[in-house]
Write an enzyme that holds these catalytic residues in place. Structure first.
Site, mmCIF file in Angstrom:
data_model
loop_
_atom_site.group_PDB
_atom_site.id
_atom_site.type_symbol
_atom_site.label_atom_id
_atom_site.label_comp_id
_atom_site.label_asym_id
_atom_site.label_seq_id
_atom_site.Cartn_x
_atom_site.Cartn_y
_atom_site.Cartn_z
ATOM 1 N N TYR A 96 50.288 53.829 36.602
ATOM 2 C CA TYR A 96 49.840 55.109 37.136
ATOM 3 C C TYR A 96 49.150 55.878 36.021
ATOM 4 O O TYR A 96 49.689 56.007 34.912
ATOM 5 C CB TYR A 96 51.021 55.928 37.654
ATOM 6 C CG TYR A 96 50.660 57.342 38.055
ATOM 7 C CD1 TYR A 96 50.264 57.630 39.350
ATOM 8 C CD2 TYR A 96 50.708 58.384 37.129
ATOM 9 C CE1 TYR A 96 49.922 58.930 39.727
ATOM 10 C CE2 TYR A 96 50.364 59.680 37.494
ATOM 11 C CZ TYR A 96 49.970 59.941 38.781
ATOM 12 O OH TYR A 96 49.628 61.214 39.140
ATOM 13 N N GLU A 129 43.279 61.061 39.682
ATOM 14 C CA GLU A 129 44.465 60.208 39.772
ATOM 15 C C GLU A 129 44.056 58.790 40.103
ATOM 16 O O GLU A 129 43.303 58.561 41.059
ATOM 17 C CB GLU A 129 45.409 60.756 40.841
ATOM 18 C CG GLU A 129 46.726 60.006 40.961
ATOM 19 C CD GLU A 129 47.613 60.594 42.033
ATOM 20 O OE1 GLU A 129 48.649 61.186 41.692
ATOM 21 O OE2 GLU A 129 47.267 60.474 43.225
#
Length: 384
Positions: A109, A194
């Site tokens: 991530y 993101e």
């Protein structure tokens, strides 16, 4: 302002970030035809909505054949997808992305945000990437580590490589890719970039499997190429009209029209309304670039809201938005409207006294209070 996955990847590809081969489709038949252009052994069909949590909600499906791709697209298109971020009504799926399905060996991530203390870009990273990242990070926040990226220098890249080793990336660290993502973040005035998951395939290649971008709506004047995206965000006509007049406005279900300058003050005002037992009809943030005529348009939109029973005016003058500018906007709006809702005002800061005088001299039905709590209490009382 959020950007869909497909648009996010198109933007990142312009900065040479590696993204899987994909095509956008708006009908099941088109989705099936797109498979020939991709030429993959296996496909993934992704609902294109701006909210996250699609994977756990059934918005991402794998398909082995073009006909199976069409079946999955048919199931998604024209239907609302309810995720943890959409609310009960969900978000309508009007398009799907048909993408080459890759064999992933490692998933991470990554996200870029602005550090609130220094104002510098901050990289958030975790070795726990994937669809369950949010649940895992909520249970154990220590799984997410942060790294400030104030410049792109050889020293910064060396430090970044050391940071990546802390989350388990010791071989072939993707420092160049992350620095390219940083340039995209800065160049396009993003508030969020993101990438989840950012994965290494079984062939050892890095790939942006999913991406989510939030653009700073107040910076759209620097990016006319993004203005058309506002109409694709699910904004109502009222909200889009407010945006066009330098006002951030979100419609809500209450009966207290809120006029506020500043996002933080707007959120605090709405919280106080809720705490006092009231229901805001909207969230409002008057941008520093808004003129009195822009403000008049925003107030007019509230006067046209049939559920609104009172206007709560909470302004702290300073910088480019003085209290008298907001008061002039209120006056303009009321002079053009047949509906004269009572106004409860709390004005402080630059030109507060002058702003109050304008409201009273122009015969606005206003009650003035010195504190936010007193103004909120009175607005809730009138709305009831």
């Amino acid at each position: 302002m959020f950007v869909s996955e497909h648009q996010s990847k198109e933007l990142l590809a312009q900065y040479d970030l590696p993204v899987p081969v994909s095509r956008l489709a708006r009908t099941p038949e088109e989705a099936e035809r797109r498979c020939a252009e991709i030429g993959a052994r296996k496909y993934v069909v992704k609902a294109q909505i701006t909210a996250g949590g699609r994977g756990l909600a059934g918005g991402v499906k794998f398909a082995a054949t073009p006909s199976a791709v069409a079946d999955e697209a048919r199931r998604l298109l024209g239907n609302p997808l309810v995720t943890a971020q959409t609310g009960a009504k969900g978000e309508m799926v009007t398009a799907v992305s048909v993408e080459e399905a890759l064999d992933l060996a490692e998933s991470y991530y990554f996200a870029f945000v602005l550090d609130t203390r220094s104002g510098a870009p901050m990289l958030l990273a975790s070795s726990e990437g994937g669809v369950e990242f949010e649940q895992r990070s909520q249970m154990d926040p220590s799984t997410v580590k942060s790294f400030l990226l104030e410049s792109d220098t050889p020293e910064t890249r060396d430090a970044l490589a050391g940071f990546l080793s802390e989350i388990g990336i010791e071989q072939d660290p993707p420092t160049g890719i992350l620095m390219a993502a940083l340039r995209a973040f800065i160049d396009n005035d993003m508030t969020l970039l993101e990438i989840n998951p950012f994965a290494r395939t079984s062939q050892g290649e890095w790939s942006v499997i999913d991406a989510k971008i939030a653009l700073d709506g107040a910076a759209l004047f620097r990016h006319p190429e993004f203005e058309s995206l506002a109409g694709k965000q699910g904004l109502s006509e009222v909200e889009m009209e407010a945006q066009a007049n330098d006002i951030n406005l979100v419609r809500m279900d209450g009966n207290i029209g809120v006029v506020v300058n500043g996002a933080g003050l707007g959120l605090a005002t709405n919280d106080m309304v809720f705490d006092a037992g009231g229901q805001p009809a909207n969230f409002m943030d008057i941008r520093t670039t808004a003129t009195s005529f822009d403000i008049a348009k925003g107030v007019s939109l509230l006067l046209e809201e049939p559920r609104a029973r009172v206007i709560l005016l909470n302004v702290h003058g300073g910088g480019m938005t003085a209290c008298d500018t907001v008061a002039e906007g209120i006056s303009f709006a009321y002079s053009r409207s047949d509906r004269k809702l009572p106004v409860v005002a709390r004005l402080a800061g630059q030109n507060a006294d002058w702003g109050i005088r304008i409201l009273k001299d122009r015969k606005i039905p206003v009650e003035v209070f010195d504190t936010m709590s007193d103004a909120v209490s009175r607005a809730v009382e009138l709305a009831s």
